[in-house]
Design a protein around this motif. Structure first.
Motif, short mmCIF file in Angstrom:
data_model
loop_
_atom_site.label_atom_id
_atom_site.label_comp_id
_atom_site.label_asym_id
_atom_site.label_seq_id
_atom_site.Cartn_x
_atom_site.Cartn_y
_atom_site.Cartn_z
N ARG A 26 38.24 -29.96 52.96
CA ARG A 26 36.89 -30.08 52.39
C ARG A 26 36.46 -28.78 51.72
O ARG A 26 35.87 -28.79 50.63
N LEU A 27 36.73 -27.65 52.35
CA LEU A 27 36.33 -26.36 51.78
C LEU A 27 36.96 -26.16 50.41
O LEU A 27 36.29 -25.78 49.45
N VAL A 28 38.26 -26.44 50.30
CA VAL A 28 38.95 -26.23 49.03
C VAL A 28 38.42 -27.19 47.97
O VAL A 28 38.08 -26.79 46.85
N GLY A 44 43.42 -17.22 59.41
CA GLY A 44 42.66 -16.95 60.63
C GLY A 44 41.28 -16.38 60.42
O GLY A 44 40.59 -16.07 61.40
N GLU A 45 40.84 -16.25 59.16
CA GLU A 45 39.54 -15.62 58.89
C GLU A 45 38.56 -16.64 58.30
O GLU A 45 38.91 -17.36 57.36
N GLU A 79 32.94 -22.34 58.44
CA GLU A 79 33.23 -22.63 59.84
C GLU A 79 34.72 -22.92 60.04
O GLU A 79 35.15 -23.19 61.16
N THR A 80 35.48 -22.89 58.96
CA THR A 80 36.91 -23.19 59.02
C THR A 80 37.70 -22.01 58.49
O THR A 80 37.17 -21.14 57.78
N SER A 81 38.99 -21.98 58.81
CA SER A 81 39.87 -20.93 58.29
C SER A 81 41.30 -21.47 58.24
O SER A 81 41.68 -22.34 59.03
N PRO A 82 42.11 -20.99 57.30
CA PRO A 82 43.50 -21.47 57.21
C PRO A 82 44.35 -20.94 58.36
O PRO A 82 44.00 -19.96 59.02
#
Length: 440
Positions: free
Chosen positions: A117-119, A88-89, A102-105
């Motif tokens: 994409r982030l990973v 959530g962060e 701009e994304t979070s797990p």
């Protein structure tokens, strides 16, 4: 080919907003390095971003994952790097640096989902999406030796953490820091850093590879032409496999290119592989290219090139000489020959000849100023020898000089002469002189 079909919407209440957040199960096909992969659970789409179960990261990409229950964090590690994501962060940590996305797990149906994409991009992979086939493709283009992984844009601190302190720190003629790792067991690594980031990486070490390409393997094919988009222009490169001294572009990578250098005297084996950013490879340049586009963009690119002026300095000359010496000994070692001892007097003989060629604008083994030969110059410096040889090169890039000499029969013979026991290297601007002797 396995694809997942959209069949439902599920809802998860966010603790921050108290509003339901929709997740659509995706009909995407996922590929890694050309292989189509299946998942234990379908990827999910949230606000146009693709999320996958964290197990996919370990199973498909080969990273290690760990769930940290007390802090609700996911730790992902691989090839010497660590990514820490918190449920959530948007703030995450990569190699001890706090960054924002701009994304979070999130957790959905007892599964932890992470932004794909982030990973992937955090670990140096390229991610592309084909809207026609609804395919997400991940291509791992980093240079890796199985334990460590390097890619363009990696920070200076990350490079040193992975490789340790370099054996030599120098500067390039284009304002980059040069780190030379000459004690790597199977061949040196030459690292270029600009503005604190990795912009160029060159190695003759067969332990390092990218997309299955490594030194000492055979490059069976390369596209006869290659094009790419950069700075709102289209660049095109014609490639001829029979041209020995020009690098062959093998793949485009994130923010740059993967190049291979060919040894035409060893069944077209690869001498070295190189990851180079667009700015670096176009500025030097590392290959001949054409470009086209809107006139305003053309002028902007030409202005950029004019600002990247080649700067000559004693430190840059020393850097090139140190790199060349390391490459020569690695080349001899790869061919079962003894390495050559550096000799300060020979370095001086070589350096003075390179400086004279630069100052008086000639390129020859015999001095156009004094008429002296290599033997004369060695005797002037009080160097005893029973046999001597000399190679000259003139290029904008010391690494390309090395490839050119390897592919020239006479120069190659000097490099691989088993009788030599000492060498000296001297550079001045574009000129490089190599001196070899057999001591009496």
């Amino acid at each position: 080919m396995l694809a997942f079909t959209v069949f439902s919407l599920s809802f998860l209440f966010s603790g921050e907003t108290k509003r339901p957040v929709a997740f659509a199960q995706s009909a995407l096909t996922l590929k890694v390095d050309g292989r189509t992969l299946g998942l234990s659970a379908p990827p999910l789409i949230r606000h146009g971003r693709t999320y996958v179960p964290v197990k996919f990261i370990s199973d498909a990409l080969g990273y290690q994952t760990q769930w940290l229950g007390p802090t609700k964090e996911v730790r992902i590690t691989g090839w010497g790097h660590e990514l820490l994501l918190k449920i959530g962060e948007p703030v995450y940590t990569f190699n001890d640096r706090r960054l924002t996305s701009e994304t979070s797990p999130f957790i959905e149906e007892d599964r932890t989902y992470v932004p794909l994409r982030l990973v992937a991009e955090s670990f140096g992979a390229d991610v592309s999406y084909d809207a026609t086939t609804k395919t997400v493709e991940i291509r791992r283009t980093a240079l890796s030796d199985g334990k460590r992984s390097l890619w363009l844009g990696l920070t200076e601190s990350d490079v040193e953490r992975l490789l340790g302190a370099p054996d030599f720190r120098g500067v390039s003629r284009y304002g980059a820091q040069i780190w030379l790792y000459s004690d790597e067991p199977a061949g040196p690594l030459v690292v270029s850093l600009k503005n604190g980031q990795l912009v160029d990486l060159y190695t003759t070490n067969p332990s390092w590879e990218s997309v299955g390409v490594r030194p000492q393997m055979r490059l069976t094919k390369a596209a006869s032409s290659f094009s790419f988009q950069y700075r709102q222009l289209t660049f095109s490169v014609e490639q001829n496999m029979s041209t020995p001294t020009i690098s062959k572009i093998v793949h485009g990578v994130q923010n740059g290119l993967l190049l291979a250098y060919i040894d035409q005297h060893a069944q077209a084996n690869i001498i070295a592989v190189r990851l180079s950013s667009f700015d670096h490879s176009l500025t030097v340049p590392l290959f001949n290219y054409r470009y086209e586009g809107d006139p305003a963009n053309v002028r902007a690119f030409q202005s950029f090139l004019s600002q990247q002026r080649r700067q000559s300095s004693p430190k840059a000359d020393e850097t090139d000489a140190r790199i060349m010496a390391a490459l020569i000994n690695a080349f001899r070692k790869a061919h079962g020959l003894s390495t050559l001892l550096p000799d300060p007097k020979l370095d001086r003989v070589a350096r003075l000849h390179s400086e004279e060629m630069t100052q008086h604008r000639y390129f020859d083994h015999v001095s156009k100023v004094t008429g002296k030969t290599l033997g004369d110059r060695l005797r002037d410096q009080g160097v005893p020898f029973s046999k001597a040889g000399e190679n000259l090169a003139q290029t904008d890039d010391i690494l390309v000089s090395h490839v050119g000499l390897i592919n020239s029969p006479g120069h190659r013979k000097n490099l691989l002469d088993p009788e030599w026991d000492r060498m000296g290297i001297g550079t001045s601007d574009r000129n490089t002189t190599q001196v070899f002797i057999k001591t009496p």
